[in-house]
Design a protein around this motif. Sequence first.
Motif: not given
Length: 174
Positions: A48-57, A66-72, A79-83, A101-108
């Motif tokens: 559901a949060e991934c859908y919101k990010i898609r709508q935004r960007q 990009v970052i979302t909740t971890a749900g359960n 942190i979702h990154t695309v290799g 790796y850099r962008n995931s760590l920067q988001l962190a």
Amino acid sequence: MNSKLKLLQGDITKIQVDAIVNAANSSLLGGGGVDGAIHRAGGPEILAECYKIRQRQGGCPTGEAVITTAGNLPATYVIHTVGPVWQGGDKNEAELLGDCYRNSLQLAVDKDIRTIAFPNISTGIYGYPKAEACRIAITTTVDFLSAHQTIEAVTFVCFDEENFNLYKKALADL
Ligand code: AR6
């Protein structure tokens, strides 16, 4: 060995850290491999949060994060990154994998996340040669940590034996 770097073999969905990283695709709508495992175990809140990010960007370009909740999941965030898809090595794959790796760590850092766990991005369905991907993951992370003190621990979670052995040797050689 850098004392902030840790190594585990197993399933990243079980790891209790502030954020686990997902090896996603640009659609952010889920897939196989670790992406499938994270959405299955984490439940529909993540999608559901991934859908919101898609709508935004409109999805997530290769190398970005990009970052979302971890749900359960036991983690707090995903942190979702695309290799990059491995295409022989002359399509900027190494730079793009380092960017993950850099962008995931920067988001962190931006979210004040102190503990983070990475899977071996791109080394499954995307076909990146494992030894080279391991070298990039470790050198990029070591460089990043030397410039950013707030991150306390980075865990590399290897699913398969081959990656685990590569990381074990590479970390021991640091
Ligand atoms: N925990 C940790 N690592 C895992 C797990 C798990 N539960 N399951 C698999 N791995 P892959 P990619 C390892 O294929 O190559 C998806 O369909 C696996 O052994 O998950 O970046 C996405 O939607 C391998 O070492 O990701 C994309 O379309 C590593 O995770 C595409 O696959 C990465 O393998 C991304 O391909």
